[in-house]
Design an enzyme around this catalytic site. Structure first.
Site, PDB file in Angstrom:
ATOM      1  N   GLY A  32       1.277  -1.354  -0.229  1.00 39.16           N
ATOM      2  CA  GLY A  32      -0.134   0.206  -0.112  1.00 39.16           C
ATOM      3  C   GLY A  32       0.536   1.348   0.017  1.00 39.16           C
ATOM      4  N   GLY A  34       0.178   5.734   0.343  1.00 44.67           N
ATOM      5  CA  GLY A  34      -1.511   6.005   0.988  1.00 44.67           C
ATOM      6  C   GLY A  34      -0.492   8.208   1.346  1.00 44.67           C
ATOM      7  N   THR A  35      -1.654   8.568   1.667  1.00 45.65           N
ATOM      8  CA  THR A  35      -1.103   9.967   2.350  1.00 45.65           C
ATOM      9  C   THR A  35       0.177   9.555   3.358  1.00 45.65           C
ATOM     10  OG1 THR A  35      -3.010  10.169   2.922  1.00 45.65           O
ATOM     11  CG2 THR A  35      -2.336  11.735   2.539  1.00 45.65           C
ATOM     12  N   VAL A  38       4.720   3.956   3.385  1.00 39.50           N
ATOM     13  CA  VAL A  38       4.147   3.258   2.250  1.00 39.50           C
ATOM     14  C   VAL A  38       4.120   2.266   3.001  1.00 39.50           C
ATOM     15  CG1 VAL A  38       5.353   1.930  -0.016  1.00 39.50           C
ATOM     16  CG2 VAL A  38       5.921   4.953   0.954  1.00 39.50           C
ATOM     17  N   ASP A 148     -10.815   9.388   9.604  1.00 43.80           N
ATOM     18  CA  ASP A 148     -10.677   8.766   8.196  1.00 43.80           C
ATOM     19  C   ASP A 148     -11.191   7.495   7.495  1.00 43.80           C
ATOM     20  OD1 ASP A 148      -9.655   9.480   5.645  1.00 43.80           O
ATOM     21  OD2 ASP A 148      -8.078   8.893   5.634  1.00 43.80           O
TER      22      ASP A 148
HETATM   23  P1  ADP Z   1      -2.021   5.615   4.571  1.00 41.91           P
HETATM   24  O1  ADP Z   1      -1.736   6.593   5.525  1.00 41.91           O
HETATM   25  O2  ADP Z   1      -0.868   4.962   3.815  1.00 41.91           O
HETATM   26  O3  ADP Z   1      -3.035   5.521   4.554  1.00 41.91           O
HETATM   27  P2  ADP Z   1      -2.737   2.608   5.328  1.00 41.91           P
HETATM   28  O4  ADP Z   1      -2.667   2.497   6.996  1.00 41.91           O
HETATM   29  O5  ADP Z   1      -4.185   3.477   5.484  1.00 41.91           O
HETATM   30  O6  ADP Z   1      -1.372   4.511   5.756  1.00 41.91           O
HETATM   31  O7  ADP Z   1      -2.673   2.083   4.414  1.00 41.91           O
HETATM   32  C1  ADP Z   1      -1.724   1.444   2.799  1.00 41.91           C
HETATM   33  C2  ADP Z   1      -2.864   0.450   2.494  1.00 41.91           C
HETATM   34  O8  ADP Z   1      -1.882  -0.586   3.101  1.00 41.91           O
HETATM   35  C3  ADP Z   1      -4.379  -0.068   2.875  1.00 41.91           C
HETATM   36  O9  ADP Z   1      -5.024   0.706   2.870  1.00 41.91           O
HETATM   37  C4  ADP Z   1      -3.930  -1.505   2.738  1.00 41.91           C
HETATM   38  O10 ADP Z   1      -4.572  -1.656   2.056  1.00 41.91           O
HETATM   39  C5  ADP Z   1      -2.107  -1.370   3.274  1.00 41.91           C
HETATM   40  N1  ADP Z   1      -2.172  -1.988   5.247  1.00 41.91           N
HETATM   41  C6  ADP Z   1      -1.991  -1.437   5.453  1.00 41.91           C
HETATM   42  N2  ADP Z   1      -2.124  -1.739   6.639  1.00 41.91           N
HETATM   43  C7  ADP Z   1      -2.067  -2.576   6.649  1.00 41.91           C
HETATM   44  C8  ADP Z   1      -2.084  -4.392   7.234  1.00 41.91           C
HETATM   45  N3  ADP Z   1      -1.614  -4.507   8.876  1.00 41.91           N
HETATM   46  N4  ADP Z   1      -2.356  -5.389   6.678  1.00 41.91           N
HETATM   47  C9  ADP Z   1      -2.326  -5.358   5.401  1.00 41.91           C
HETATM   48  N5  ADP Z   1      -2.874  -4.263   4.837  1.00 41.91           N
HETATM   49  C10 ADP Z   1      -2.513  -3.632   5.659  1.00 41.91           C
HETATM   50 MG    MG Z   2      -5.131   4.424   4.782  1.00 39.70          MG
END
Ligand code: ADP
Ligand code: MG
Length: 315
Positions: A32, A34-35, A38, A148
Site C-alpha cells: 500500500g 497512501g497519504t 508506504v 478517516d
Molecule cells: P496510509 O496512511 O498510507 O493510507 P494505511 O495504514 O492506510 O496508510 O495503509 C495503506 C494501505 O496498505 C491500506 O489501505 C491497506 O491496503 C494496506 N495495509 C495497511 N496496513 C496493513 C496491514 N496491517 N495488513 C495488510 N495490509 C495493510
Molecule cells: Mg490509509
C-alpha cells in the site's frame, strides 16, 4: 541464495538505516501507498511471523519524526481491541519511523473489488458493519476520533471474516486542547455534512457518518455519495437526505449563510437508494446518515439497534 541477493531482500535500503534492526524483516511485497506512508508485507525472520511494516513519510526530513506519526503511535499503543489493528513494534532512527503491525489479508476496498459477490451475503455485510461499529465505539469511548474511515482503512482477515480499523494517522485524542480541528481531513466521499458546511468543532458523529456511507457501499457495491468536489458532495447528500433547514437541523443556517442557495430537496425513501437492504438495515442507515450531528445515532447505540438482533447467530 547469494549474499547480495539476500541483502537486496532485506529492509536496509537507506544508508542511515544501518543502526536499525531491520535485518529482522524480510520484505516480501509492497502492499500500500497512501497519504502518510508506504506499507510492505514482511516476514519477521526471527519468529517467521508475517507483518505489515509501515514506513512513515517525512514531511520535513530535517525536523525529525513527523508529528502525525508520533500521534499515530501514541494513539495505537493505547488501543487494544479485537477490531483495531494491533501495533506490534516501533522501530526508529533519528530520521525515520517504521511501524510494525499485525498483517491482515486485504482492505475492504480491495475485498469489494475482488469479491463483489459478498454484497449478496447480507449476513457478511452485517458482520462487517458490526465490527466496524465496535471498533469505532471503542475509539469514541476513549475520546478518540478516527476521522478517516473509508474502505481502504478497514482491514479484513479472510479466514475468520474479522475486520479491524487501521490507519490512525489522522486520529486525534479529543482531549488535546487544540481548539478547532483541521479541515480537509476525511476523504470526500465519506465526509460528514457538518464538515462540508464548515463546522470547526466537529466530533464523534463524523465517524458515524462515514460508517453509514460504508454500510450503503457494501450493500450497493458502489459509493453512496460519489462527489468529486465539496460542493457536488454536499449537493449529492442533500439530494438523497433532503436539504436541511432550521426545523430539521437547528443551527444549520448559522453554519452556512448559503444554505438558501441549495436546491430545496425532499428526503428520498432510502429503500429506493439502497434497494437490497432490509427494513431494519434501512432504519439504522437513516439514523447514521442523519444530517444533524446532534441527532445522529452514536456508534454505541447503533450496536444495540434491532438490525443486529440476530448477530450472535453469525458464526
Ligand atoms: P496510509 O496512511 O498510507 O493510507 P494505511 O495504514 O492506510 O496508510 O495503509 C495503506 C494501505 O496498505 C491500506 O489501505 C491497506 O491496503 C494496506 N495495509 C495497511 N496496513 C496493513 C496491514 N496491517 N495488513 C495488510 N495490509 C495493510
Ligand atoms: Mg490509509
Amino acid at each position: 541464495m547469494a549474499l547480495s541477493l539476500v541483502l537486496s531482500h532485506l529492509f536496509v535500503l537507506e544508508k542511515d538505516c544501518d543502526d536499525i534492526k531491520f535485518e529482522q524483516y524480510e520484505k516480501l511485497e509492497k502492499i500500500g501507498k497512501g497519504t502518510y506512508g508506504v506499507v510492505y508485507k514482511c516476514r519477521n525472520c526471527e519468529t517467521n511471523e508475517i507483518v505489515a511494516l509501515k514506513k512513515l513519510k517525512m514531511d520535513k526530513p530535517d525536523e525529525g519524526v513527523p508529528y502525525t506519526a508520533v500521534r499515530e503511535i501514541s494513539l495505537l499503543k493505547e488501543m487494544q481491541h479485537e477490531n483495531i489493528v494491533r501495533l506490534l513494534d516501533v522501530e526508529h532512527t533519528e530520521k525515520r519511523l517504521y511501524l510494525v503491525f499485525e498483517y491482515l489479508d486485504l482492505d475492504l476496498a480491495k475485498h469489494m473489488e475482488s469479491s463483489p459477490e459478498f454484497s449478496r451475503n447480507p449476513r457478511l455485510v452485517k458482520l462487517f458493519l458490526y465490527q466496524i461499529l465496535r471498533g469505532v465505539a471503542y475509539c469514541h469511548s476513549h475520546r478518540i476520533l478516527h476521522r478517516d474511515l473509508k474502505p481502504q482503512n478497514l482491514l479484513i482477515d479472510l479466514r475468520t471474516n474479522t475486520l479491524k480499523l487501521a490507519d490512525f494517522g489522522l486520529g486525534r485524542a479529543l482531549s488535546i486542547p487544540l481548539g478547532t480541528l483541521t479541515h480537509q481531513m476525511v476523504t470526500l466521499l465519506y465526509r460528514a455534512p457538518e464538515i462540508l458546511l464548515g463546522l470547526k468543532k466537529y466530533s464523534t458523529p463524523v465517524d458515524v457518518w462515514s460508517v453509514g456511507c460504508i454500510f450503503a457501499e457494501m450493500v450497493n457495491q458502489k459509493p453512496l455519495f460519489p462527489g468529486d468536489t465539496e460542493i457536488k458532495q454536499i449537493r449529492m447528500i442533500f439530494s438523497v437526505m433532503g436539504t436541511p433547514n432550521e426545523d430539521t437541523w437547528p443551527g444549520v443556517t448559522a453554519l452556512t449563510g448559503l444554505i438558501y442557495k441549495y436546491p430545496k430537496c425532499l428526503p428520498k425513501d432510502l429503500a429506493t437508494v439502497v434497494p437490497n437492504l432490509d427494513a431494519a438495515g434501512l432504519d439504522l442507515l437513516g439514523k447514521m446518515l442523519c444530517l444533524d450531528p446532534i441527532k445522529r445515532i452514536t456508534a454505541k447505540s447503533a450496536l444495540e439497534h434491532e438490525y443486529f438482533k440476530d448477530i450472535e447467530l453469525i458464526p
